[in-house]
Design a protein around this motif. Structure first.
Motif, PDB file in Angstrom:
ATOM      1  N   PHE A 106       0.843  -1.196   0.000  1.00 56.85           N
ATOM      2  CA  PHE A 106       0.000   0.000   0.000  1.00 56.85           C
ATOM      3  C   PHE A 106       0.879   1.247   0.000  1.00 56.85           C
ATOM      4  O   PHE A 106       1.939   1.269   0.625  1.00 56.85           O
ATOM      5  N   SER A 107       0.405   2.279  -0.672  1.00 60.54           N
ATOM      6  CA  SER A 107       0.982   3.611  -0.477  1.00 60.54           C
ATOM      7  C   SER A 107       0.144   4.317   0.577  1.00 60.54           C
ATOM      8  O   SER A 107      -1.038   4.027   0.753  1.00 60.54           O
ATOM      9  N   ILE A 108       0.783   5.248   1.287  1.00 59.50           N
ATOM     10  CA  ILE A 108       0.119   5.931   2.392  1.00 59.50           C
ATOM     11  C   ILE A 108      -0.129   7.383   2.004  1.00 59.50           C
ATOM     12  O   ILE A 108       0.797   8.087   1.565  1.00 59.50           O
ATOM     13  N   ASP A 109      -1.349   7.842   2.188  1.00 57.24           N
ATOM     14  CA  ASP A 109      -1.674   9.231   1.930  1.00 57.24           C
ATOM     15  C   ASP A 109      -1.020  10.093   3.011  1.00 57.24           C
ATOM     16  O   ASP A 109      -1.267   9.910   4.200  1.00 57.24           O
ATOM     17  N   ALA A 110      -0.192  11.052   2.595  1.00 53.43           N
ATOM     18  CA  ALA A 110       0.588  11.841   3.547  1.00 53.43           C
ATOM     19  C   ALA A 110      -0.284  12.731   4.418  1.00 53.43           C
ATOM     20  O   ALA A 110       0.118  13.113   5.518  1.00 53.43           O
TER      21      ALA A 110
END
Length: 870
Positions: A745-749
């Motif tokens: 997963f990428s993480i929303d900053a």
């Protein structure tokens, strides 16, 4: 009658009377005048040396001590001493006065302190009564004996306080003693003091986050430039600017909305911050704070009250003391910059488009205006001076350009030079330590301009096209070594790192660790300096043994990673399923699955032994995982049986846990929470829910530690057993026990929400645990069913995984982790009751068996390590 005889007798009587009247015959008791003599020992004089005094009168002698001598005693002729005058008693006979002089006794100088500079140290001390001058002895080894030349390397004679000792080696400890002198007289040596000259090695970085009132802490890898999150501290309201004093011992933050300055002491080894008392009052809306090169004075630009506040810094404690009255500035002063010599200060006025120059009083730090205001382009935002103090550079956000100013070395006055067009919205300027390159962060065009500086007139010439940054870059800085540049991006909540070409000055994003996700709306960054790079390793390791109700303790060999058993001194309780260490390495916590509680232990820093703190603290049903967030202020426990998270505040002194909001209870998760992870920036908590194939996401309240669900979470594979977040905070990895895969997963900053990256990656059988190494380049998966550890390389841009290596472990590896140094990997083997250790190939991530396995208790389930900073 014999008349001639009578005449002779009469003449004799007359002569006798005449002689008596003239003082003749002074040895006779019948005399009316007497000779008084005086003498003095070496070291002084007495005048007159002799005098004739009438009977019944007194006389006065003047005493003078030579330089370095003092009058010890004076006696004779029944006299008395007053000041430098000695008056005899009433003279009735011949007598003598004798004066004794000895070498003057001088006290040793006291209140001696040494203040470091880059290649020099300022030594200062209190004046000694009677001293005419002083000598300074210094060297690089402790134990200076002024009588043995071999114990010191330098001596300065005939000096006064304060004194700069010049031409010293950077990053070196120097020792100093002071001797007072007056002529040939010398005092004993003062107490020995020491200071380490400033090194040029970057050690820690600090970022002021205006969006959530925090100051983030990062360790800097001096070899790669990578930033590694080390937690955060709370600041005042809306922090706009952070600065570090030149010695790297103190940090100061300007809090725009609370009208004050937060001060912190920096731990020299770890970079951790401790508040220095309560915040110090400033003017209205302090926009920036800066420290002069000597580290003795701080200046604050108060945007709302249009003035400057000056403070004296206690060089021992870092505390700030307000100096005098506020100094008038222009409209909306944006910043104060002190030139490298520490003689001049410049105030940039955003609202009146001007620069004001001031001289700095070297004793008090007080500011005195120099000449009239100098005009700038529209809305100036940043003022930087080259390292030699010859040129200044001003970015103007309203006119999208940068102007060079020439600095008069004598007066500090500014003369405008050339102006160059820049990107859109230039807000920050930085000059590299070599004085050859200038960098400008452009908030509107989301990039960084790069310039070469003409050494004759300071004119700027673009080197390359502007380099891409994040969204709305607010601050750019160059580290003390000149190797790396760092940019904070307000809207993308990130810090970007670039390598600087030593020859051309161009910026290249770091191959790994380019982007670090920070906290909310970062506004400013400062980098501390030192003599040596930050080095970390594991100190002690602790393993939770589920079936034997115990904690195994080990010391970790720094060179081999090998484990040596230590007596922990405790018996754990009730099936400890998970064990963790707080970030400071002082406390150990276990989640006890059978007794539904958490045990807290202190760590003996010398032996690794554990001491139980009070009684276990209640948790939910079936606590299976525990973690402490990066600031060390809060702890969280996943309760498998209750489908909840328990939240605790951590007592900084004792490590004791206290439930957060006990009346409202725990926070709900999805079904069967099995693993818990916290983002490196300390903003978000992630929980892998085995029963619902789902990751729950929560935001952390920085003040209270309370958790709030984030609406967007992540679907996983079947039976997610473990979750890990990479060191940059950009990616999360989930080990899916039921589908033998790892989800990426990428993480929303901004929100912490998870977004799937590609398809899940195949692993071995029954993946039970996943971990990422400290560099963020490799991920490791413990495969419970196939008795192996798989290694994946991480794509720095996307977070995607590529299989790199597979290695056998013991029976049923249930947990895997990398040590703090990133050199070793540890796999905990549930069925073989031991721990396997591997070396990591730094280039490919391949594992090599490093001895062992090392015996644990029965049914070991997790391992945690303390971090030692060197």
């Amino acid at each position: 009658m014999n008349t001639s005889g009578k005449a002779g007798l009469l003449i004799t009587l007359v002569l006798a009377l005449l002689l008596a009247a003239c003082g003749g015959g002074s040895t006779s008791s019948g005399s009316s005048r007497f000779l008084v003599t005086a003498s003095a020992s070496n070291g002084g004089s007495i005048t007159p040396q002799e005098i004739t005094v009438d009977r019944g009168s007194s006389t006065t002698f003047t005493l003078s001590a030579d330089l370095g001598y003092q009058l010890t005693s004076v006696s004779g002729c029944n006299g008395t001493l007053q000041g430098h005058s000695y008056t005899t008693g009433l003279i009735s006979e011949v007598c003598s006065v004798s004066a004794e002089f000895t070498l003057q006794e001088l006290a040793a100088p006291h209140n001696v302190e040494a203040l470091a500079g880059e290649s020099r140290v300022q030594v200062q001390w209190d004046e000694v009564a009677g001293a005419e001058q002083y000598s300074v002895f210094y060297g690089t080894n402790a134990g200076i004996d002024i009588n043995i030349a071999a114990t010191y390397e330098g001596q300065l004679i005939g000096v006064t306080s304060p004194l700069w000792v010049e031409d010293l080696t950077q990053g070196t400890h120097y020792y100093f003693v002071i001797v007072a002198a007056s002529g040939p007289a010398e005092s004993p040596a003062s107490v020995e003091v020491t200071a380490q000259t400033f090194g040029t090695v970057p050690r820690f970085a600090y970022v002021a986050n205006e969006g959530d009132n925090t100051l983030s802490i990062y360790a800097v890898n001096a070899s790669t430039g990578q930033l590694r999150s080390r937690g955060y501290v709370l600041t005042g309201s809306n922090p706009q600017n952070v600065t570090v004093d030149p010695s790297g011992r103190f940090a100061y933050v300007a809090n725009f909305n609370s009208y004050d300055i937060s001060a912190y002491k920096i731990d020299a080894r770890t970079g951790a911050l401790s508040p220095i008392g309560p915040a110090v009052a400033a003017g209205t809306n302090p926009r920036s704070v800066t420290v002069d090169p000597s580290g003795r004075f701080a200046y604050v630009a108060n945007q709302g009250s249009n003035n400057i506040a000056a403070y004296r810094i206690d060089t021992r404690t870092g505390a700030l003391e307000f100096v005098g009255d506020f100094v008038a500035a222009g409209i909306s002063p944006w910043s104060v910059t002190v030139d490298p010599s520490g003689r001049f200060a410049y105030v940039l006025n955003f609202g009146s488009n001007t620069i004001l120059a001031y001289t700095i009083d070297d004793s008090t730090g007080a500011l005195t205006a120099v000449g009239s205001a100098v005009d700038t382009q529209s809305s100036p935002t940043s003022f930087a001076v080259d390292p030699l103090g010859r040129f200044a550079f001003v970015s103007s956000v309203g006119s999208n350009n940068v102007t060079t100013y020439i600095i008069d070395d004598s007066s500090g006055a500014l003369t405008p030079g050339t102006t160059v067009a820049d990107g859109f919205g230039p807000v920050s300027v930085a000059v590299d330590p070599s004085g050859r390159f200038v960098y400008v962060a452009n908030s509107g065009s989301n990039n960084v301009s790069v310039y070469a500086m003409d050494q004759s007139n300071g004119a700027l010439t673009p080197i390359i096209s502007p380099v891409a940054a994040g969204s709305s870059p607010r601050s750019v800085t160059v580290d003390p070594s000149g190797k790396y540049a760092y940019v904070v991006n307000r809207f993308s909540n990130s810090v970007l790192a670039y390598r600087i070409s030593a020859t051309s000055g161009t910026l290249t994003p770091l191959a790994n660790g380019f982007t670090v996700i920070g906290r909310v709306a970062p506004a400013s960054i400062a980098v501390s300096r030192g003599a040596a790079e930050v080095s970390v390793r594991a100190g002690f390791a602790y393993v939770s043994n589920y079936n034997s109700d115990s904690i195994s303790g080990y010391s970790v060999d720094a060179s081999s990673g090998a484990l040596t058993s230590v007596d922990t001194g405790v018996v754990a309780c009730c099936m400890p399923r998970s064990v963790t260490v707080d970030p400071s390495g002082r406390f150990v916590y276990t989640a006890n699955g059978l007794s539904n509680n958490v045990s807290t232990f202190t760590i003996n820093a010398s032996t690794g032994a554990l001491g139980l703190i009070g009684s276990p603290v209640s948790a939910g049903s079936g606590p299976i995982a525990i973690t402490v967030e990066p600031s060390g202020r809060f702890a969280y426990v996943a309760n498998q049986g209750a489908n909840t998270l328990s939240m605790y505040s951590v007592d900084d002194s004792t490590g004791a846990l206290t439930l957060i909001d006990p009346d409202d209870g725990d926070v709900a998760t999805d079904n069967n929470p099995f693993s818990i992870a916290v983002a490196p920036n300390g903003r978000f908590v992630y929980v892998a829910n085995q029963g619902s194939d789902f990751v729950s996401v929560y935001s952390i309240d920085a003040a209270s530690g309370a958790l709030s669900p984030v609406m967007s979470a992540g679907d996983t594979g079947v039976s997610p057993f473990a979750i890990a977040v990479d060191p940059s905070g950009r990616f999360a990895y989930v080990a899916n026990h039921g589908s033998d895969t790892v989800s990426v997963f990428s993480i929303d900053a901004s929100t912490g929400a998870l977004n799937s990256v590609g398809d899940p990656v195949v692993t071995g059988i029954d993946p039970y645990s996943v971990a990422v190494d400290p560099t963020g380049r490799f991920a490791f998966v413990a495969n419970f069913g196939s008795n192996g550890v798989w290694v994946f390389t991480i794509d720095n841009n996307t977070g995607e995984l590529s299989l790199s290596d597979t290695e056998f472990a013991g029976n049923a590896p249930i947990f895997v982790t990398a040590d703090p140094s990133g050199r070793f990997v540890y796999a905990v083997n549930y069925s073989s009751n031991d721990v396997s250790i591997y070396t990591i190939d730094a280039r490919a991530g391949a594992l090599g068996l490093a001895g062992g396995p090392f015996v644990a208790g029965t049914g070991p389930t997790s391992i945690t390590m303390t971090t030692i900073f060197e």
